[in-house]
Design a protein around this motif. Structure first.
Motif, PDB file in Angstrom:
ATOM      1  N   GLU A   1       0.782  -1.242  -0.023  1.00 38.13           N
ATOM      2  CA  GLU A   1       0.112   0.002   0.056  1.00 38.13           C
ATOM      3  C   GLU A   1       0.844   1.340   0.071  1.00 38.13           C
ATOM      4  O   GLU A   1       0.365   2.349  -0.674  1.00 38.13           O
ATOM      5  CB  GLU A   1      -0.987  -0.025   1.020  1.00 38.13           C
ATOM      6  CG  GLU A   1      -1.799  -1.208   1.186  1.00 38.13           C
ATOM      7  CD  GLU A   1      -2.924  -1.081   0.003  1.00 38.13           C
ATOM      8  OE1 GLU A   1      -3.218   0.061  -0.396  1.00 38.13           O
ATOM      9  OE2 GLU A   1      -3.235  -2.397  -0.328  1.00 38.13           O
ATOM     10  N   SER A   2       2.156   1.220   0.582  1.00 36.48           N
ATOM     11  CA  SER A   2       2.941   2.820   0.706  1.00 36.48           C
ATOM     12  C   SER A   2       3.762   2.534  -0.319  1.00 36.48           C
ATOM     13  O   SER A   2       4.223   3.698  -0.173  1.00 36.48           O
ATOM     14  CB  SER A   2       3.433   2.512   2.328  1.00 36.48           C
ATOM     15  OG  SER A   2       4.480   1.264   2.186  1.00 36.48           O
ATOM     16  N   VAL A   3       4.212   1.878  -0.844  1.00 38.01           N
ATOM     17  CA  VAL A   3       5.088   1.758  -2.026  1.00 38.01           C
ATOM     18  C   VAL A   3       4.616   1.691  -3.322  1.00 38.01           C
ATOM     19  O   VAL A   3       4.128   0.908  -3.787  1.00 38.01           O
ATOM     20  CB  VAL A   3       6.303   0.778  -2.009  1.00 38.01           C
ATOM     21  CG1 VAL A   3       7.423   0.990  -3.295  1.00 38.01           C
ATOM     22  CG2 VAL A   3       7.177   0.724  -0.566  1.00 38.01           C
ATOM     23  N   GLU A   4       4.725   2.841  -4.188  1.00 35.60           N
ATOM     24  CA  GLU A   4       3.772   3.093  -5.298  1.00 35.60           C
ATOM     25  C   GLU A   4       4.110   2.313  -6.318  1.00 35.60           C
ATOM     26  O   GLU A   4       3.159   1.642  -7.119  1.00 35.60           O
ATOM     27  CB  GLU A   4       4.201   4.797  -5.784  1.00 35.60           C
ATOM     28  CG  GLU A   4       3.082   4.837  -7.129  1.00 35.60           C
ATOM     29  CD  GLU A   4       3.436   6.390  -7.446  1.00 35.60           C
ATOM     30  OE1 GLU A   4       2.811   6.546  -8.508  1.00 35.60           O
ATOM     31  OE2 GLU A   4       4.268   7.114  -6.891  1.00 35.60           O
ATOM     32  N   SER A   5       5.241   1.706  -6.663  1.00 35.25           N
ATOM     33  CA  SER A   5       5.380   0.887  -7.746  1.00 35.25           C
ATOM     34  C   SER A   5       4.952  -0.410  -7.434  1.00 35.25           C
ATOM     35  O   SER A   5       4.611  -1.307  -8.313  1.00 35.25           O
ATOM     36  CB  SER A   5       7.162   1.033  -8.123  1.00 35.25           C
ATOM     37  OG  SER A   5       7.849   0.216  -7.067  1.00 35.25           O
ATOM     38  N   VAL A   6       4.915  -0.967  -6.041  1.00 35.39           N
ATOM     39  CA  VAL A   6       4.429  -2.442  -5.737  1.00 35.39           C
ATOM     40  C   VAL A   6       3.229  -2.507  -6.287  1.00 35.39           C
ATOM     41  O   VAL A   6       2.219  -2.117  -5.500  1.00 35.39           O
ATOM     42  CB  VAL A   6       4.726  -2.747  -4.464  1.00 35.39           C
ATOM     43  CG1 VAL A   6       4.505  -4.180  -4.063  1.00 35.39           C
ATOM     44  CG2 VAL A   6       6.311  -2.615  -4.088  1.00 35.39           C
ATOM     45  N   ARG A   7       2.838  -3.572  -7.025  1.00 28.15           N
ATOM     46  CA  ARG A   7       1.455  -4.094  -7.358  1.00 28.15           C
ATOM     47  C   ARG A   7       0.856  -4.891  -6.598  1.00 28.15           C
ATOM     48  O   ARG A   7      -0.085  -5.199  -6.130  1.00 28.15           O
ATOM     49  CB  ARG A   7       1.258  -4.291  -8.795  1.00 28.15           C
ATOM     50  CG  ARG A   7       2.107  -3.393  -9.825  1.00 28.15           C
ATOM     51  CD  ARG A   7       1.998  -4.256 -11.388  1.00 28.15           C
ATOM     52  NE  ARG A   7       2.765  -3.420 -12.370  1.00 28.15           N
ATOM     53  CZ  ARG A   7       3.098  -4.037 -13.450  1.00 28.15           C
ATOM     54  NH1 ARG A   7       2.439  -5.103 -13.912  1.00 28.15           N
ATOM     55  NH2 ARG A   7       3.810  -3.340 -14.195  1.00 28.15           N
TER      56      ARG A   7
END
Length: 513
Positions: A118-124
């Motif tokens: 949820e907090s790291v934008e790139s992580v899907r």
């Protein structure tokens, strides 16, 4: 060349031979390993990943780690092995900086990794391995191997930097191929009947030294305990012959002193490669007494994966050499695949006997730092990797290191940069200024020590411990806190860390609180 070719090839050539094992038990034959890798590659691509996308792997040593790594390569993806001992905030930085799309982790680390979706934008997405999601990937149809060029990224090796933020050394398929070939040239041949034991983290040296064994079709073995002691090593040697493994010096020292190994049959042990920190001469002599001439030392960095110079098994065994003891405290001769120089501040090559910065070039050296062109240009100026280490050659071409110009602390084989710890401590309102240095520790090699100028109200050591544990990995926190009125500085205001280190040898240490 795609490194996953090795698994595909051995899946045909050595179908029924063991490829992955835990303790005595075979986890997968080569045919099964290849099938799982090709299927998982399809599953990864079905999740919307394209060649060049990054997949992070954060888990303890286990067979699924290698399945995930080679599946990523098979699919044309870039693996980002993450040190499982990092703090959640440090993990988040690595994932965000690398632009990681998918994280593969295990149940033990899910509490740290799960919230980052949820907090790291790139992580899907975050996928637990092993688990139902991983099983679904393995149920996909096998896909063909994706072509990769030698200069395509394969592995982003995040190594701590002097700025307090880690840098991602971009290691290509060609870099890792060269590192593997260098193993055969300088450490020793690998036979298909041999094995590699993964007792050290796969995200570091053990993963790198596992590659030449995978290439030759040797088995990758994982200790059932997740660690390694003398009795377990003997049990494994009874089942797996021709065993090699990589270890930090602290681990070699502990094994060498294990009573279970005194006088034991170690004929199945082939090579112990050690590196990542100095090994003190007394410990090395004990290790040679226990293990015999099976030790090889390497000096390298993440930027040039474990191959700058080395002390071969023959060097260790050459006790009749008049400078044997001095050589055992150095780092050996340049490896086959690199050129190594010692240079002055203007990058001019220095003659034997004069100390300067160690620089290296060769096809094993990284392509650069991921998304950091300025740092890459500075480190790779003139086409040479500038290591930041200070050393000198003797007339025979033997390299001795004198200092680490970047103030690196190596504790238990783990790299710790003082700036990271200092930045964490400076977030405490009771810290006016701080300097972190390393001091000798007989067990860990070096211990982290913080000199703190307190503000009002002054913090306690327990307060500072909590501050560190909220921000950085546990192993990086100081073992000691010294509270002082001021830090020694030069005319330009630079803290003189050498003077702080001298306090450990010149009289009693400062008052502790």
């Amino acid at each position: 060349m795609n490194l996953a070719t090795w698994v595909e090839r051995n899946g045909r050539r050595r179908r029924d031979a063991p490829a992955l094992a835990v303790g005595d038990e075979v986890h997968a034959t080569w045919a099964q390993f290849a099938e799982r890798v090709a299927a998982a590659a399809t599953g990864l691509r079905d999740r919307g990943l394209a060649p060049g996308d990054r997949v992070a792997i954060l888990m303890r040593n286990r067979p699924e780690y290698l399945e995930a790594q080679f599946a990523a390569w098979h699919a044309g993806l870039v693996a980002v092995p993450v040190n499982a001992r990092l703090h959640r905030e440090e993990i988040a930085y690595v994932l965000g900086h690398s632009g990681t799309s998918l994280v593969l982790t295990d149940e033990e680390h899910l509490d740290d990794v799960g919230p980052l979706e949820e907090s790291v934008e790139s992580v899907r997405s975050v996928l637990v391995v092993p688990g139902p999601g991983w099983d679904a990937l393995l149920g996909a149809d096998a896909m063909p191997l994706v072509d990769r060029a030698a200069d395509d990224p394969a592995w982003l090796f995040y190594t701590s930097g002097t700025t307090g933020r880690p840098k991602g050394a971009t290691l290509t398929h060609g870099n890792l191929l060269m590192a593997s070939l260098s193993y055969y040239a300088d450490i020793g041949p690998v036979a298909e009947e041999d094995c590699v034991l993964h007792a050290a983290p796969l995200s570091h040296g053990s993963g790198l030294y596992g590659l030449p064994h995978v290439a030759k079709g040797a088995a990758s073995v994982f200790p059932a305990s997740g660690a390694l002691d003398g009795p377990e090593l003997l049990t494994l040697l009874a089942r797996w012959r021709g065993m090699s493994f990589f270890a930090a010096p602290i681990m070699v020292t502990r094994l060498a002193g294990d009573p279970a190994l005194a006088g034991a049959d170690l004929s199945g042990l082939k090579t112990i490669i050690y590196g990542g920190a100095p090994m003190y001469l007394a410990d090395l002599e004990q290790a040679l007494e226990t293990f015999g001439p099976r030790l090889a030392q390497i000096y390298g960095q993440g930027e040039t994966p474990m191959t700058i110079t080395g002390l071969s098994m023959a060097d260790h065994a050459d006790r009749d050499h008049p400078r044997w003891r001095a050589r055992m405290q150095g780092v050996g001769f340049p490896r086959t695949d690199v050129e190594v120089r010692v240079v002055d501040l203007d990058d001019g090559e220095l003659p034997p006997g004069e100390a300067g910065e160690v620089v290296v070039r060769g096809r094993v050296v990284m392509a650069g730092y991921w998304d950091q062109p300025e740092e890459t240009a500075e480190t790779m100026r003139g086409g040479w990797l500038h290591t930041g280490d200070v050393g000198s050659f003797d007339d025979d071409g033997f390299l001795t290191l004198h200092d680490r110009s970047k103030d690196l602390i190596i504790s238990g084989g783990m790299n710790i940069y003082p700036r990271e710890v200092e930045e964490a401590l400076m977030t405490h309102p009771g810290v006016r200024s701080v300097a972190v240095v390393g001091r000798y520790d007989p067990e860990w090699g070096e211990a982290v020590v913080a000199f703190v100028v307190p503000d009002d109200p002054a913090p306690t050591a327990a307060d500072l411990d909590r501050t560190c544990l909220d921000r950085i990995a546990r192993y990086k926190r100081p073992k000691e806190y010294h509270f002082v009125e001021a830090l020694p500085t030069n005319n330009y205001g630079k803290v003189l860390k050498r003077e702080l280190r001298q306090r450990f040898t010149d009289g009693p240490p400062p008052q502790q609180r």
